[in-house]
Every structure is written in structure tokens, then in C-alpha cells.
Design an enzyme around this catalytic site. Structure first.
Site, mmCIF file in Angstrom:
data_model
loop_
_atom_site.group_PDB
_atom_site.id
_atom_site.type_symbol
_atom_site.label_atom_id
_atom_site.label_comp_id
_atom_site.label_asym_id
_atom_site.label_seq_id
_atom_site.Cartn_x
_atom_site.Cartn_y
_atom_site.Cartn_z
ATOM 1 N N ARG A 210 0.856 -1.194 0.000
ATOM 2 C CA ARG A 210 0.000 0.000 0.000
ATOM 3 C C ARG A 210 0.887 1.238 0.000
ATOM 4 N NH1 ARG A 210 -5.588 -1.622 1.997
ATOM 5 N NH2 ARG A 210 -5.516 -3.765 1.251
ATOM 6 N N GLU A 212 0.673 4.102 0.979
ATOM 7 C CA GLU A 212 0.091 5.118 1.858
ATOM 8 C C GLU A 212 1.152 6.175 2.121
ATOM 9 O OE1 GLU A 212 -2.836 4.168 3.819
ATOM 10 O OE2 GLU A 212 -2.791 1.981 3.765
ATOM 11 N N ARG A 218 -0.127 2.685 12.721
ATOM 12 C CA ARG A 218 -0.963 1.541 12.346
ATOM 13 C C ARG A 218 -0.797 1.131 10.884
ATOM 14 N NH1 ARG A 218 -5.938 3.939 12.327
ATOM 15 N NH2 ARG A 218 -4.696 5.829 12.292
ATOM 16 N N HIS A 219 -0.013 1.902 10.121
ATOM 17 C CA HIS A 219 0.120 1.610 8.692
ATOM 18 C C HIS A 219 1.537 1.226 8.307
ATOM 19 C CE1 HIS A 219 -3.609 3.974 8.715
ATOM 20 N NE2 HIS A 219 -3.927 3.232 7.671
ATOM 21 N N GLU A 347 -8.554 -1.178 13.314
ATOM 22 C CA GLU A 347 -9.251 -2.067 12.367
ATOM 23 C C GLU A 347 -8.359 -3.277 12.115
ATOM 24 O OE1 GLU A 347 -10.382 -0.366 8.459
ATOM 25 O OE2 GLU A 347 -9.812 -2.353 7.716
ATOM 26 N N SER A 350 -11.320 -6.492 7.371
ATOM 27 C CA SER A 350 -12.575 -6.062 6.762
ATOM 28 C C SER A 350 -12.977 -7.068 5.708
ATOM 29 C CB SER A 350 -12.473 -4.637 6.216
ATOM 30 O OG SER A 350 -11.654 -4.617 5.103
ATOM 31 N N ARG A 398 -1.616 -6.110 12.434
ATOM 32 C CA ARG A 398 -2.618 -5.415 13.267
ATOM 33 C C ARG A 398 -3.131 -6.343 14.375
ATOM 34 N NH1 ARG A 398 -5.794 -1.300 10.173
ATOM 35 N NH2 ARG A 398 -4.185 -0.024 9.201
HETATM 36 P P1 AMO Z 1 -8.630 -3.540 3.580
HETATM 37 O O1 AMO Z 1 -8.077 -2.560 2.636
HETATM 38 O O2 AMO Z 1 -9.510 -3.035 4.686
HETATM 39 O O3 AMO Z 1 -9.514 -4.629 2.819
HETATM 40 O O4 AMO Z 1 -7.453 -4.375 4.210
HETATM 41 C C1 AMO Z 1 -7.702 -5.508 5.018
HETATM 42 C C2 AMO Z 1 -6.915 -5.430 6.309
HETATM 43 O O5 AMO Z 1 -5.527 -5.346 6.013
HETATM 44 C C3 AMO Z 1 -4.887 -4.544 6.987
HETATM 45 N N1 AMO Z 1 -4.219 -3.424 6.326
HETATM 46 C C4 AMO Z 1 -3.043 -2.896 6.701
HETATM 47 N N2 AMO Z 1 -2.207 -3.224 7.708
HETATM 48 C C5 AMO Z 1 -1.085 -2.498 7.830
HETATM 49 N N3 AMO Z 1 -0.754 -1.464 7.037
HETATM 50 C C6 AMO Z 1 -1.558 -1.099 6.020
HETATM 51 N N4 AMO Z 1 -1.209 -0.098 5.230
HETATM 52 C C7 AMO Z 1 -2.767 -1.835 5.818
HETATM 53 N N5 AMO Z 1 -3.777 -1.764 4.930
HETATM 54 C C8 AMO Z 1 -4.633 -2.734 5.256
HETATM 55 C C9 AMO Z 1 -5.953 -4.053 7.951
HETATM 56 C C10 AMO Z 1 -7.214 -4.196 7.144
HETATM 57 O O6 AMO Z 1 -8.356 -4.394 7.950
HETATM 58 N N6 AMO Z 1 -9.838 -6.691 -0.118
HETATM 59 C C11 AMO Z 1 -10.223 -6.235 1.211
HETATM 60 C C12 AMO Z 1 -10.463 -7.386 2.137
HETATM 61 C C13 AMO Z 1 -11.691 -8.206 1.777
HETATM 62 O O7 AMO Z 1 -12.770 -7.619 1.613
HETATM 63 O O8 AMO Z 1 -11.553 -9.462 1.673
HETATM 64 C C14 AMO Z 1 -9.122 -5.323 1.734
HETATM 65 O O9 AMO Z 1 -7.999 -5.332 1.295
HETATM 66 O O10 AMO Z 1 -5.976 -4.907 9.061
#
Ligand code: AMO
Length: 424
Positions: A210, A212, A218-219, A347, A350, A398
Site C-alpha cells: 500500500r 500510503e 498503524r500503517h 481495524e 474487513s 494489526r
Molecule cells: P482492507 O483494505 O480493509 O480490505 O485491508 C484488510 C486489512 O488489512 C490490513 N491493512 C493494513 N495493515 C497495515 N498497514 C496497512 N497499510 C494496511 N492496509 C490494510 C488491515 C485491514 O483491515 N480486499 C479487502 C479485504 C476483503 O474484503 O476481503 C481489503 O484489502 O488490518
């Protein structure tokens, strides 16, 4: 032998051990060296009077964190850390450590996270740090066992892809021969295609990327995602799997990682299932409508909700427009069959029941100003018979953050990638 295999009852036995020099205490005529291996500590004792003088001199000079191999006799000694010491007769230096050390391995001197991450190889020598990764390994194993026992097949989907799944701005472009490609943000599209392929229940534990921009606690820019996808169920079916899996993982960690939890001074409890469920609309009410219906919940909002509810809980029935194109709306199509698993304000996962009706899916893609042509490889799988299906993605780091109460997600990644960090 490992440090944990030697016991005071082995008094008089000959053993060979190897590890790092954790501590040297030189009392003139007596040298104590504490050797550290993956599992613990062992004291070796060299009285000048009784051991070989050459060896005594070598031991006296040894720098901390050097790797040594020692052969000697176990001697019961109540004053030593584990109730025994080893009197060596062979002392071999396998690798001498330079000094000064870039980081203190003993817990005595605290270091900031940046320095620790810059010297992660050394940081990981600290039992408190390595315990996190022993627990992480157990969590992955528990997840694999749990899902395999429930009939899920482990799959590996591509990480080099041509399209975004979760939103275009968070993509890392890479050069792929004469074309542009991207690092995958989520196995989303592929795990759904596998439902059309008839695999019915799949899971994957793999990296997600990602881009970001924001540097938060948390990211990460590279994280580990646990993904499942399952046919012939709705969102509630996969929520049940998720909560039971989390419960099982906690149980396994409590059972198998007793030592690591003790090192980290953590007492874990197995969370009770079913987890609480609140709808997005109820969540907004907790916020006394400070966030208008239809907007995403920001950190402050999640903190307020997390404080009110605590522990693990689901937020369900999200506004369709703030969730991705692939989610299935309810009959009232303003809300959708999407859920987030929260722990306090974090979170964890999801998921959703997916839109499996081709026409509707196509419409959703267009409505979000995405190009159906870019999704053709995905859309194709919806034209020739695809079961209703649902799934979720859980951020492994997470979950560890929540379980171990870590204040920064970087603590849960061996070599974290963030906005500024690309090494080590
Ligand atoms: P989402 O984008 O919410 O959903 O990502 C799912 C979970 O991945 C973790 N996560 C991260 N952890 C650390 N750093 C990040 N940058 C990061 N981004 C996401 C979180 C998050 O809840 N395709 C959907 C999932 C689905 O519907 O099956 C998805 O990617 O814990």
C-alpha cells in the site's frame, strides 16, 4: 545442546553449547560469562586456578556479542541463574564481535525505535523482541491449521498485477518490461476469480503493498494479509469464521507461547464469541452524529467508539458508497453487506459478501469511474457461472498489535517498510 535442554540434575555430565556472549563479569581470579542462545541463558564459570590459563585469558578478553562454542562439565550451583553452571575445558571463538555495539542487547539501556530498526539484527537478539516473532510464527501456524481444518485450501495469487483493487492512489507502480505494472494491494480480485473456478474455500497469507503517504503507528507500506474467500455463504457466514479463528489463535498462543508471553509480561485471555456487532448507523449515534451519515469513520471517531465498546467487535452495514465496488448492497442499496472487525480503535480486518451479479458489478465499476476494460480479466469470471460468495482480509501485524498491546505496528514486522524506510 540448547540452553533449555540442560538441567541441574545433569551435574557432572559433559555438554557442548554455543551462543552469543551476553555478559562478561570479570572478578579478577574468576570470570563469569553468560551465553545466550535462542531459548535462554547459561552461565559458564572460569576459575583461574582450575582452568587452562590460555583459555582463561581468551575468555577474559572476549567482547560482548561474540559467538562462542564451549565444551565443559555441568556443575550444580544454586547461585547460578538456572541452578547450574558450566566449567569449560574447550572455549572456541566462532565469530568475534566488534565494539562498541550499535545497540545494547541487554534490556538495561532503552533505545528509540529508529535506532532499533536500523540495527534490527541486533534488536532481534533481545528476548522481548524475538518473542514477538515466535508468537507471530505460532499465529500463522494456528491460522493455517484452523482454516485447513475447515476445508480451506491455501493459495498463492500474483503480487505483480495490472489493476488496483482497493483504490488507485495507494498503488506502487513498477516497470514490467515495456509496460507499467503494480504491486498488489490485496488478493481480492484473484480470490474472487477462484470462486468462479470452483475452489469454494481458499485462503492466502501473503504480502500486500500500500503506497500510503501517511506515516502512522498503524500503517505499513508492506503488510501481511490473511485473506479468505468462500462460496455459497453470506457476510455473516464469514464473520463467524473470522471470530472463531481469532478465538482459536488466542487459545493457541496462550497454550504454546507461555514462555514468550511471560517474557513480554503479558497475560492473555481468550476473547468470548460471538463478538459484539454494531451497525455503522449505531456507531454514528455513539458519536452523537458528529460525523454525518455516509462519511468514513476517522481515527478520533474510532477512538470514541472503541472506548465505548472495547475489545473485539464488528461494525456492520456500512454505507455502500464508502466501500469498494465489489461489495454486495442490501435491498436498500444505500447500505451494504460489508463489515470491519475492530479491536478498540484498531481495524483488524474487513470483509463483505461480494456482488456476484455480473450486470450489477459492471454498473458499480462504472459508477465509481473505474474502467471496465482494466477489469476484464476479473469480470470475465462473472459471466459464466459464479456462486454467491464472501470473504475477508485480516492484517496480521494489526492482530499482533492488538494481542500484544504494541504501540507501533513496526514492532510486529521484522523489517518494516514505511514512508522513509527501505533498509534494512
Ligand atoms: P482492507 O483494505 O480493509 O480490505 O485491508 C484488510 C486489512 O488489512 C490490513 N491493512 C493494513 N495493515 C497495515 N498497514 C496497512 N497499510 C494496511 N492496509 C490494510 C488491515 C485491514 O483491515 N480486499 C479487502 C479485504 C476483503 O474484503 O476481503 C481489503 O484489502 O488490518
Amino acid at each position: 545442546m540448547r540452553s533449555t535442554e540442560i538441567k541441574p540434575e545433569m551435574d557432572g555430565e559433559r555438554v557442548i553449547i554455543a551462543g552469543w556472549v551476553h555478559e562478561v563479569r570479570d572478578l579478577g581470579g574468576l570470570v563469569f560469562i553468560v551465553i545466550r542462545d535462542r531459548d535462554g541463558f547459561i552461565q559458564i564459570t572460569l576459575p583461574k586456578k582450575t582452568v587452562n590459563l590460555e583459555m582463561f585469558k581468551k575468555a577474559k578478553k572476549i567482547s560482548r556479542e561474540s559467538v562462542i562454542k564451549v565444551e565443559g562439565i555441568v556443575k550444580r550451583e544454586d547461585k547460578a541463574p538456572n541452578g547450574f553452571e558450566i566449567i569449560p575445558d574447550i572455549f572456541e571463538i566462532l565469530s568475534e564481535s566488534h565494539s562498541p555495539l550499535p545497540l545494547e542487547v541487554t534490556e538495561k539501556v532503552p533505545a528509540d525505535l529508529e535506532t532499533r530498526l536500523d540495527n534490527r539484527f541486533m534488536d532481534l537478539r533481545r528476548p522481548k523482541v524475538s518473542s514477538i516473532f515466535r508468537i507471530k510464527s505460532q499465529i500463522s501456524k494456528s491460522i493455517r491449521d484452523f482454516l485447513s481444518n475447515r476445508g480451506f485450501i491455501e493459495v498463492h495469487t500474483p503480487k505483480i498485477v495490472s489493476t488496483a483493487t482497493e483504490g488507485g492512489t495507494e498503488l506502487f507502480p513498477i516497470s514490467y518490461f515495456e509496460r507499467e505494472a503494480f504491486l498488489n494491494q490485496s488478493p481480492q480480485l484473484y480470490k474472487q476469480i477462484l470462486m468462479s473456478a470452483g475452489l469454494e474455500k481458499v485462503f492466502e497469507i501473503g504480502p500486500i503493498f500500500r503506497a500510503e503517504e501517511h506515516n502512522t503507528t498503524r500503517h505499513l507500506n508492506e503488510a501481511t494479509s490473511v485473506d479468505i474467500e468462500m462460496s455459497f455463504v453470506d457476510h455473516e457466514g464469514v464473520m463467524e469464521i473470522l471470530e472463531e479463528m481469532v478465538k482459536k489463535v488466542y487459545g493457541n498462543v496462550i497454550e504454546k507461547c507461555e514462555k514468550q508471553l511471560k517474557t513480554l509480561e503479558i497475560e492473555l485471555e481468550v476473547p468470548k464469541t460471538p463478538f459484539k456487532r454494531i451497525t455503522y448507523t449505531e456507531a454514528i449515534k455513539i458519536l452523537e452524529n458528529k460525523i454525518p451519515w455516509g462519511e468514513d469513520l476517522d481515527l478520533q471517531a474510532l477512538k470514541t467508539i472503541g472506548n465505548e465498546i472495547g475489545g473485539f467487535y464488528f461494525i456492520t452495514e456500512w454505507p455502500t458508497k464508502i466501500k469498494p465496488f465489489y461489495v454486495m448492497p442490501f435491498e436498500d442499496d444505500r447500505i451494504c453487506k460489508s463489515f470491519d472487525l475492530m479491536y478498540g480503535y484498531i481495524e483488524i480486518a474487513s470483509g463483505a459478501q461480494r456482488e456476484h451479479r455480473y450486470e450489477k458489478l459492471l454498473e458499480n465499476i462504472k459508477r465509481r469511474n473505474l474502467y471496465p476494460e482494466s477489469f476484464e480479466f476479473y469480470l470475465k469470471a462473472f459471466r459464466y457461472g459464479i456462486p454467491p460468495h464472501a470473504g475477508w482480509g485480516l492484517g496480521l501485524e494489526r492482530l499482533i498489535m492488538a494481542m500484544l498491546g504494541l504501540s507501533n505496528i513496526r514492532e510486529a514486522m521484522l523489517f518494516p517498510r514505511d514512508r522513509t524506510r527501505l533498509v534494512p
